[in-house]
Each structure stands twice: as structure tokens, then as C-alpha cells.
Motif scaffolding. Structure first.
Motif, PDB file in Angstrom:
ATOM      1  N   MET A  21       0.832  -1.215   0.000  1.00  0.00           N
ATOM      2  CA  MET A  21       0.000   0.000   0.000  1.00  0.00           C
ATOM      3  C   MET A  21       0.861   1.259   0.000  1.00  0.00           C
ATOM      4  SD  MET A  21      -3.085  -1.031   2.631  1.00  0.00           S
ATOM      5  CE  MET A  21      -3.745   0.637   2.635  1.00  0.00           C
ATOM      6  N   GLU A  22       1.939   1.249   0.800  1.00  0.00           N
ATOM      7  CA  GLU A  22       2.862   2.389   0.825  1.00  0.00           C
ATOM      8  C   GLU A  22       3.483   2.623  -0.550  1.00  0.00           C
ATOM      9  OE1 GLU A  22       4.792   3.044   5.236  1.00  0.00           O
ATOM     10  OE2 GLU A  22       5.774   1.702   3.851  1.00  0.00           O
ATOM     11  N   LEU A  23       3.868   1.528  -1.205  1.00  0.00           N
ATOM     12  CA  LEU A  23       4.466   1.640  -2.533  1.00  0.00           C
ATOM     13  C   LEU A  23       3.492   2.271  -3.524  1.00  0.00           C
ATOM     14  CD1 LEU A  23       6.300  -1.807  -2.735  1.00  0.00           C
ATOM     15  CD2 LEU A  23       7.385   0.424  -2.817  1.00  0.00           C
ATOM     16  N   ILE A  28       1.666   6.962  -6.650  1.00  0.00           N
ATOM     17  CA  ILE A  28       0.570   7.873  -7.036  1.00  0.00           C
ATOM     18  C   ILE A  28       0.930   9.319  -6.677  1.00  0.00           C
ATOM     19  CG2 ILE A  28      -1.819   8.534  -6.532  1.00  0.00           C
ATOM     20  CD1 ILE A  28      -2.422   5.540  -6.175  1.00  0.00           C
ATOM     21  N   GLY A  29       1.420   9.543  -5.436  1.00  0.00           N
ATOM     22  CA  GLY A  29       1.757  10.889  -4.988  1.00  0.00           C
ATOM     23  C   GLY A  29       2.872  11.520  -5.803  1.00  0.00           C
ATOM     24  N   ASN A  30       3.952  10.772  -6.019  1.00  0.00           N
ATOM     25  CA  ASN A  30       5.068  11.300  -6.799  1.00  0.00           C
ATOM     26  C   ASN A  30       4.704  11.444  -8.272  1.00  0.00           C
ATOM     27  OD1 ASN A  30       7.556  11.527  -4.968  1.00  0.00           O
ATOM     28  ND2 ASN A  30       6.804   9.500  -4.444  1.00  0.00           N
ATOM     29  N   GLY A  31       3.900  10.519  -8.779  1.00  0.00           N
ATOM     30  CA  GLY A  31       3.430  10.619 -10.160  1.00  0.00           C
ATOM     31  C   GLY A  31       2.565  11.852 -10.364  1.00  0.00           C
ATOM     32  N   PHE A  32       1.755  12.175  -9.364  1.00  0.00           N
ATOM     33  CA  PHE A  32       0.903  13.364  -9.435  1.00  0.00           C
ATOM     34  C   PHE A  32       1.750  14.638  -9.500  1.00  0.00           C
ATOM     35  CE2 PHE A  32      -1.368  16.807  -7.238  1.00  0.00           C
ATOM     36  CZ  PHE A  32      -2.514  16.876  -8.030  1.00  0.00           C
ATOM     37  N   PHE A 283       5.520   9.200   1.815  1.00  0.00           N
ATOM     38  CA  PHE A 283       4.745  10.208   2.531  1.00  0.00           C
ATOM     39  C   PHE A 283       5.310  11.616   2.370  1.00  0.00           C
ATOM     40  CE2 PHE A 283       3.642   6.437   5.381  1.00  0.00           C
ATOM     41  CZ  PHE A 283       2.503   6.165   4.642  1.00  0.00           C
ATOM     42  N   HIS A 284       6.606  11.718   2.076  1.00  0.00           N
ATOM     43  CA  HIS A 284       7.176  13.052   1.879  1.00  0.00           C
ATOM     44  C   HIS A 284       6.573  13.731   0.650  1.00  0.00           C
ATOM     45  CE1 HIS A 284      10.613  15.927   0.921  1.00  0.00           C
ATOM     46  NE2 HIS A 284      10.159  16.313   2.092  1.00  0.00           N
TER      47      HIS A 284
END
Length: 307
Positions: A21-23, A28-32, A283-284
Motif C-alpha cells: 500500500m505504501e508503494l 501515485i503521490g510522486n506521479g501526481f 509520505f514526503h
């Protein structure tokens, strides 16, 4: 005994699910972040230095997270492949490179915040402030020297481990590597981690000092309210302190492994350490989204459309 084994299996499975889930969340976050900045770049035909660093940082972390995800899938599907000496050497080198850029680009971001937002009258500071692009480039070049040194030392350690193993083949290389060599690899990693941490901590302390001097200056001229520079200081401090906290947890997890290496003989502890590793690049990215007005607005727009 069976009840204990079942509890350990459940805990291991839970940690594995959290890790995956973290991966996914991190990708998703970095891709965004990368997508939003690339779209702005295509529309505006140019990209600011801070957006360049954010884009490079997010791309490096996507690569890092995808690398770990692929290695986990290979480990589950073809466990014998990951025990080979050549495979361990390749994955170690690629992981060092990905982790290096993830850490140092975030450090450059802290330096950029400091030079852009802080307000000192020292001649050295003003010289660096006017040449902020060159400062960031020089920091990355110096980090590349450390990266090359790190890779050379790691490969020397792995080669030495392989040669010792070939002289005394009494077990699998994977077992021999984790018993004899892996701890030395962790110690080498610890040697290179404090440098970016000290740089980021220094920028954090100098930002606090800059905010304090600015606040004293404002009290002498303006009463009440928060001006734009104070708000910029606070936002930069929030981003830097989040990076320092996550990075401290990352370093602490490695120190625990070196201090009590017996834990690494348990698979559940290995998975737990991986969960801590991935918390930093995953998370960063969301801290960066919350701290950037454009990214935050784009995220809210996407969430609104999903609703």
C-alpha cells in the motif's frame, strides 16, 4: 507453538500489505507531482528551478518505488533468482543510486527554500542567494562524488564477500551474504547518510533564525498580522521539518539494524524495516503537495472531480 507461528504469519502478511500500500500510495503521490509540473511546463514553455527540483525528485522516487516493487515481485515469484551474487550486486547498486537522488534532491530543495526565503545581510549569503541555481548545481555535483565513492566501496565489499564465499562454499550465497556482509553494507550506508541530514538541519536552523530576526524587525514597524515573508518562512519550515522527521526515522531504522543485527535473521523484521524505508519517499511527496499551493489546488480539483 502453532498459535505463535500463526500470529507471526498474520503479522508478516499485515506488514506485507502495508508495504505494498505504501508503494502504491508513494507512486501515485510522486506521479501526481511530476504530472502537474510537466503539464505546467508544456503550457508555459518554461519551468522554475524549484519546479525542476520537485519534478526530478518525484521522478527519482517513482523509479525508486517501482524498483522495490519489482524486486518484491521477483522475490515472491522467483526466490532463487534474488539469492545469486550478481543479482545482489546489481540491485544494491541501483538501489544506492535511486536512494541517493531521492535524498539529495530533497536536500537541494531545503537549500533552495533557505536561499530564496531567508533574509540576511551577510556578503557570503547574498553571493549565494544571487547564484542559487549554481549553488544547487554545485551541491548535486559534490553529491555525485559521494555517490561514486559509495558505489566503489559497496562493490569492493560485495566482491570481497563473493571471493570469501567461493573459497568456502558450505551454504547458499544469500545466507552467507546476510550473515557476513550485509552488516558491513549497512555501516557503509550510515557513513554517507549524515551529510545531507546535516545540510538540511543547518538550513532549518538558519530559517528559524531568519524568521526570528524578521519578526523582531516587523515588530518595530508594523503591529499585528502576518506578512507574506513570515508566511513563506513558516511554510518552508514545515516542509523542511517534515523531511527531517521522515529522514531521521529512515536513519534510525538502519542504526537499529546495525546495533542489533540478530533482528535481521527474522523475516518479519526485514519487512518492518522496508515499511519504514518506504515511508520516507512515499509520505514526503504528500507533504510537498500540501506545502505547494499549485499542487494543493490541483489535488483538490482532482478529488472534487472524483466525487
Amino acid at each position: 507453538m502453532q498459535h505463535l507461528s500463526k500470529k507471526i504469519f498474520i503479522s508478516h502478511s499485515t506488514l506485507s500489505v502495508i508495504l505494498i500500500m505504501e508503494l502504491v500510495i508513494g507512486i501515485i503521490g510522486n506521479g501526481f507531482i511530476a504530472l502537474v509540473h510537466c503539464m505546467h511546463w508544456v503550457k508555459g514553455k518554461k519551468m522554475s528551478l524549484i519546479n525542476q527540483i520537485l519534478t526530478a525528485l518525484s521522478i527519482s522516487r517513482i523509479f525508486q518505488l517501482c524498483l522495490l516493487l519489482i524486486s518484491l515481485l521477483i522475490n515472491f515469484s522467483y526466490p532463487d533468482l534474488t539469492t545469486r551474487s550478481r543479482m545482489i550486486q546489481v540491485t544494491s547498486n541501483v538501489w544506492i543510486i535511486a536512494n541517493h537522488f531521492s535524498i539529495w534532491l530533497a536536500t537541494c530543495l531545503s537549500i533552495l527554500y533557505f536561499l530564496k526565503i531567508s533574509n540576511f545581510s551577510f556578503s557570503l549569503f547574498l553571493y549565494l542567494k544571487w547564484r542559487v541555481g549554481k549553488v544547487v548545481s554545485a551541491t548535486l555535483l559534490v553529491s555525485l562524488v559521494l555517490l561514486i565513492l559509495h558505489i566503489v566501496l559497496i562493490n569492493m565489499e560485495i566482491t570481497l564477500c563473493i571471493n570469501e564465499y567461493q573459497r568456502n562454499i558450505s551454504c547458499s550465497f544469500n545466507f552467507y551474504y546476510h550473515e557476513k556482509c550485509h552488516r558491513h553494507m549497512l555501516r557503509l550506508q550510515i557513513v554517507f547518510l549524515p551529510v545531507p541530514f546535516v545540510l538540511s538541519l543547518s538550513t532549518f536552523l538558519l530559517l528559524i533564525f531568519s524568521l526570528w530576526t524578521h519578526h523582531k524587525r516587523m515588530q518595530q514597524h508594523v503591529q499585528g498580522g502576518r506578512d507574506a515573508r513570515t508566511t513563506a518562512h513558516v511554510k518552508a519550515l514545515q516542509t523542511v521539518i517534515a523531511f527531517l522527521i521522515l529522514y531521521s526515522i529512515f536513519i534510525l531504522s538502519i542504526l537499529i539494524q546495525v546495533w542489533n543485527y540478530e533482528f535481521l535473521k527474522k523475516n518479519i523484521f526485514i519487512v518492518f524495516c522496508q515499511v519504514i524505508y518506504i515511508a520516507f519517499p512515499s509520505f514526503h511527496s504528500y507533504v510537498l503537495i500540501l506545502g505547494d499551493m499549485k499542487l494543493r489546488q490541483a489535488c483538490l480539483s482532482v478529488l472534487w472531480r472524483l466525487k
